[in-house]
Write a protein that holds these residues in place. Structure first.
Motif, mmCIF file in Angstrom:
data_model
loop_
_atom_site.group_PDB
_atom_site.id
_atom_site.type_symbol
_atom_site.label_atom_id
_atom_site.label_comp_id
_atom_site.label_asym_id
_atom_site.label_seq_id
_atom_site.Cartn_x
_atom_site.Cartn_y
_atom_site.Cartn_z
ATOM 1 N N GLU A 53 0.817 -1.221 0.000
ATOM 2 C CA GLU A 53 0.000 0.000 0.000
ATOM 3 C C GLU A 53 0.853 1.274 0.000
ATOM 4 N N GLY A 54 2.171 1.110 -0.064
ATOM 5 C CA GLY A 54 3.056 2.287 -0.090
ATOM 6 C C GLY A 54 3.044 3.079 1.218
ATOM 7 N N VAL A 55 2.820 2.376 2.339
ATOM 8 C CA VAL A 55 2.767 3.040 3.650
ATOM 9 C C VAL A 55 4.182 3.171 4.218
ATOM 10 N N ASN A 56 4.522 4.350 4.665
ATOM 11 C CA ASN A 56 5.873 4.582 5.192
ATOM 12 C C ASN A 56 5.991 4.115 6.639
ATOM 13 N N LEU A 57 6.994 3.285 6.855
ATOM 14 C CA LEU A 57 7.335 2.785 8.177
ATOM 15 C C LEU A 57 8.374 3.768 8.718
ATOM 16 N N THR A 58 8.031 4.522 9.758
ATOM 17 C CA THR A 58 9.000 5.521 10.216
ATOM 18 C C THR A 58 9.974 4.965 11.248
ATOM 19 N N ARG A 59 9.640 3.823 11.836
ATOM 20 C CA ARG A 59 10.541 3.237 12.830
ATOM 21 C C ARG A 59 10.192 1.781 13.039
ATOM 22 N N ILE A 60 11.241 0.946 13.205
ATOM 23 C CA ILE A 60 11.015 -0.428 13.635
ATOM 24 C C ILE A 60 12.037 -0.720 14.724
ATOM 25 N N GLU A 61 11.595 -1.312 15.777
ATOM 26 C CA GLU A 61 12.528 -1.661 16.849
ATOM 27 C C GLU A 61 12.148 -3.034 17.387
ATOM 28 N N SER A 62 13.137 -3.893 17.550
ATOM 29 C CA SER A 62 12.830 -5.211 18.107
ATOM 30 C C SER A 62 13.153 -5.232 19.588
ATOM 31 N N ARG A 63 12.391 -6.010 20.330
ATOM 32 C CA ARG A 63 12.658 -6.238 21.761
ATOM 33 C C ARG A 63 12.522 -7.724 22.007
ATOM 34 N N PRO A 64 13.247 -8.252 22.986
ATOM 35 C CA PRO A 64 13.090 -9.678 23.278
ATOM 36 C C PRO A 64 11.641 -9.985 23.641
ATOM 37 N N SER A 65 11.146 -11.137 23.185
ATOM 38 C CA SER A 65 9.776 -11.545 23.540
ATOM 39 C C SER A 65 9.723 -11.923 25.016
ATOM 40 N N LYS A 66 10.892 -12.205 25.592
ATOM 41 C CA LYS A 66 11.035 -12.657 26.985
ATOM 42 C C LYS A 66 10.502 -14.068 27.175
ATOM 43 N N ARG A 67 10.180 -14.727 26.076
ATOM 44 C CA ARG A 67 9.792 -16.128 26.178
ATOM 45 C C ARG A 67 11.027 -17.012 26.066
ATOM 46 N N SER A 68 11.883 -16.716 25.066
ATOM 47 C CA SER A 68 13.123 -17.478 24.937
ATOM 48 C C SER A 68 14.124 -16.655 24.145
ATOM 49 N N MET A 69 15.385 -17.035 24.218
ATOM 50 C CA MET A 69 16.446 -16.336 23.487
ATOM 51 C C MET A 69 16.174 -16.452 21.996
ATOM 52 N N GLY A 70 16.313 -15.337 21.281
ATOM 53 C CA GLY A 70 16.193 -15.395 19.828
ATOM 54 C C GLY A 70 14.779 -15.224 19.315
ATOM 55 N N THR A 71 13.805 -14.937 20.198
ATOM 56 C CA THR A 71 12.465 -14.605 19.705
ATOM 57 C C THR A 71 12.169 -13.158 20.098
ATOM 58 N N TYR A 72 11.565 -12.422 19.180
ATOM 59 C CA TYR A 72 11.438 -10.977 19.351
ATOM 60 C C TYR A 72 10.024 -10.509 19.061
ATOM 61 N N VAL A 73 9.690 -9.359 19.633
ATOM 62 C CA VAL A 73 8.497 -8.644 19.192
ATOM 63 C C VAL A 73 8.988 -7.391 18.458
ATOM 64 N N PHE A 74 8.150 -6.836 17.601
ATOM 65 C CA PHE A 74 8.560 -5.676 16.822
ATOM 66 C C PHE A 74 7.664 -4.482 17.107
ATOM 67 N N PHE A 75 8.265 -3.350 17.388
ATOM 68 C CA PHE A 75 7.547 -2.088 17.535
ATOM 69 C C PHE A 75 7.601 -1.368 16.196
ATOM 70 N N LEU A 76 6.431 -1.061 15.653
ATOM 71 C CA LEU A 76 6.383 -0.381 14.357
ATOM 72 C C LEU A 76 5.670 0.950 14.493
ATOM 73 N N ASP A 77 6.224 1.982 13.892
ATOM 74 C CA ASP A 77 5.489 3.237 13.742
ATOM 75 C C ASP A 77 5.257 3.426 12.253
ATOM 76 N N ILE A 78 4.015 3.685 11.882
ATOM 77 C CA ILE A 78 3.731 3.911 10.463
ATOM 78 C C ILE A 78 3.060 5.263 10.297
ATOM 79 N N GLN A 79 3.162 5.815 9.088
ATOM 80 C CA GLN A 79 2.474 7.055 8.818
ATOM 81 C C GLN A 79 1.031 6.766 8.419
ATOM 82 N N CYS A 80 0.101 7.527 9.001
ATOM 83 C CA CYS A 80 -1.324 7.337 8.698
ATOM 84 C C CYS A 80 -1.652 8.007 7.375
ATOM 85 N N GLU A 81 -1.271 7.364 6.307
ATOM 86 C CA GLU A 81 -1.498 7.941 4.979
ATOM 87 C C GLU A 81 -2.047 6.864 4.065
#
Lengths: 275, 275
Positions: free
Chosen positions: A215-243
């Motif tokens: 859809e051509g949506v701009n992702l202004t930021r992505i940041e990973s954090r540990p899922s805290k379930r196990s080593m090597g699994t992550y959650v992702f924080f995404l900021d997108i532009q509302c366009e």
């Protein structure tokens, strides 16, 4: 408006809360306690999310995962630090870890031990009772505690900026439709999401980004954090532009992985106009 | 083998260096100084890269951007913390910020002020001269400093693991071909890259991931860090599995954005077999 934020008096969070026009400011000692207070009392909260030099504020990111809150506004504060103290021969430096990171070059040059503190205000207080030391604090704090400036603007990067977000109680997951339709014309710029894929395979992140690319949506930021379930699994924080068709992208994404919708929000402008 | 790592004696870095069989261990006070020493003297270094609970170690990530080094090995250490002290009424807690984050639940329950220290060893030393306090340290450090245990295994997550990397001096950017061809059969598992796109547009990250998706290469980790040029611009740390046509993907990626190749490396196994 009443705002709960990170104290004690003189923190950058306190300064930002004052600037955005809080009538009453409640100061609590940790970021976790800001979230707890918002959820418990329904008060609006203000927390630092990321800094242009030091990166994401991990306690804020982890609390955004943990607490049922919605982001309602973002604001940006230019951050300047100074070295303050009374001694010509500095024996040690008091600094908050984030301030340390933002001023790492001068600290490396000074080559004296650094003692980490819980806040910039705590650095000022520690300096006062240790005459051989210096503190890395704002000029505002130095003046408040009457500590002489040794050197101003010691941050590594002159464009040192912290991004804050204002939070309100309540999940906005169910409110995507409502937020999207009703408020699109009211200056909403960004939408924040947490993706918790709960799987790990080749191409996963690519697949998660496909709806935005399509859809051509701009992702202004992505940041990973540990899922805290196990080593090597992550959650992702995404900021997108509302366009454009950003809502289509989010709906498609929801079919690929569980998401937590942190809300859509605008940007507080006054500070930027004045600076 | 001589290894330079984060001191003082008793840190988890020190423990990891001992486990991987260093004959001589040089302890320096900060992660930045480990990198500086590696580059200056040609010694092998050992640094923590990420923890399953607290996430990426930002000073290591920033130094990997800054210094000409190559990752030559990764190793994993299960991390257990204990609460140690002599008082029944704890008035304050000494903790390194990473240990604080890994044990945040018990700290929240105790509800006493936390004083951040520069290392776990520093927490032990601080506790010794402050009888009302407790320290969050390893059992090894508690025993070394003869501080009684109040409670063991206080980490939030029983599977608390830190990933370390061994570093050698010299850029490996030019060595992709050589590393890839020569050592593929010698147990190389991962390859680490830093992508510094120097642009910000819709679909950028998606495009950066396309070469890996196309070849079915598994991305085991992605982490963004501020570019430190301006707010809202990031570099990306990628770990990929050295399988299939991973070299084709990396070559394609190089045509899209500037990358720093941090090297290909295997995993130190002994610890995992024993644990």
């Amino acid at each position: 408006m009443k705002i709960v934020t990170l104290g004690p008096e003189g923190t950058f969070s306190h300064e930002m809360a004052t600037l955005i026009g809080a009538d009453e400011i409640v100061l609590v000692p940790t970021i976790g306690k800001v979230f707890a207070e918002v959820v418990k009392t329904g008060t609006t909260g203000l927390v630092p999310l990321e800094n242009s030099e030091a990166g994401g504020v991990t306690s804020t990111l982890d609390c955004l995962m943990q607490y049922p809150v919605t982001i309602t506004l973002e604001s940006y504060l230019p951050i300047h630090h100074c070295l303050a103290g009374t001694s010509e021969q500095i024996t040690r430096i008091y600094a908050h870890p984030q301030s340390h990171e933002q001023c790492s070059r001068i600290i490396e040059d000074l080559n004296v031990p650094v003692i980490h503190t819980e806040s910039n205000a705590a650095s000022a207080i520690a300096q006062k009772s240790d005459p051989g030391s210096a503190a890395i604090i704002s000029e505002r704090l130095a003046s408040r505690h009457q500590i002489p400036l040794i050197r101003s603007n010691i941050e590594n990067n002159a464009c040192n900026i912290t991004r804050f977000v204002q939070i309100s109680p309540g999940n906005s997951s169910q409110g995507l439709q409502a937020t999207g339709e009703k408020k699109m014309d009211q200056g909403l710029e960004k939408c924040s999401l947490i993706i918790d894929p709960d799987e790990n395979r080749a191409g996963l992140l690519y697949d998660l980004l496909t709806p935005f690319k399509r859809e051509g949506v701009n992702l202004t930021r992505i940041e990973s954090r540990p899922s805290k379930r196990s080593m090597g699994t992550y959650v992702f924080f995404l900021d997108i532009q509302c366009e454009g068709n950003w809502k289509t992208s989010v709906t498609e994404l929801q079919q690929i992985a569980p998401i937590k919708h942190l809300g859509c929000y605008g940007r507080w402008q006054k500070q930027m106009e004045n600076s």
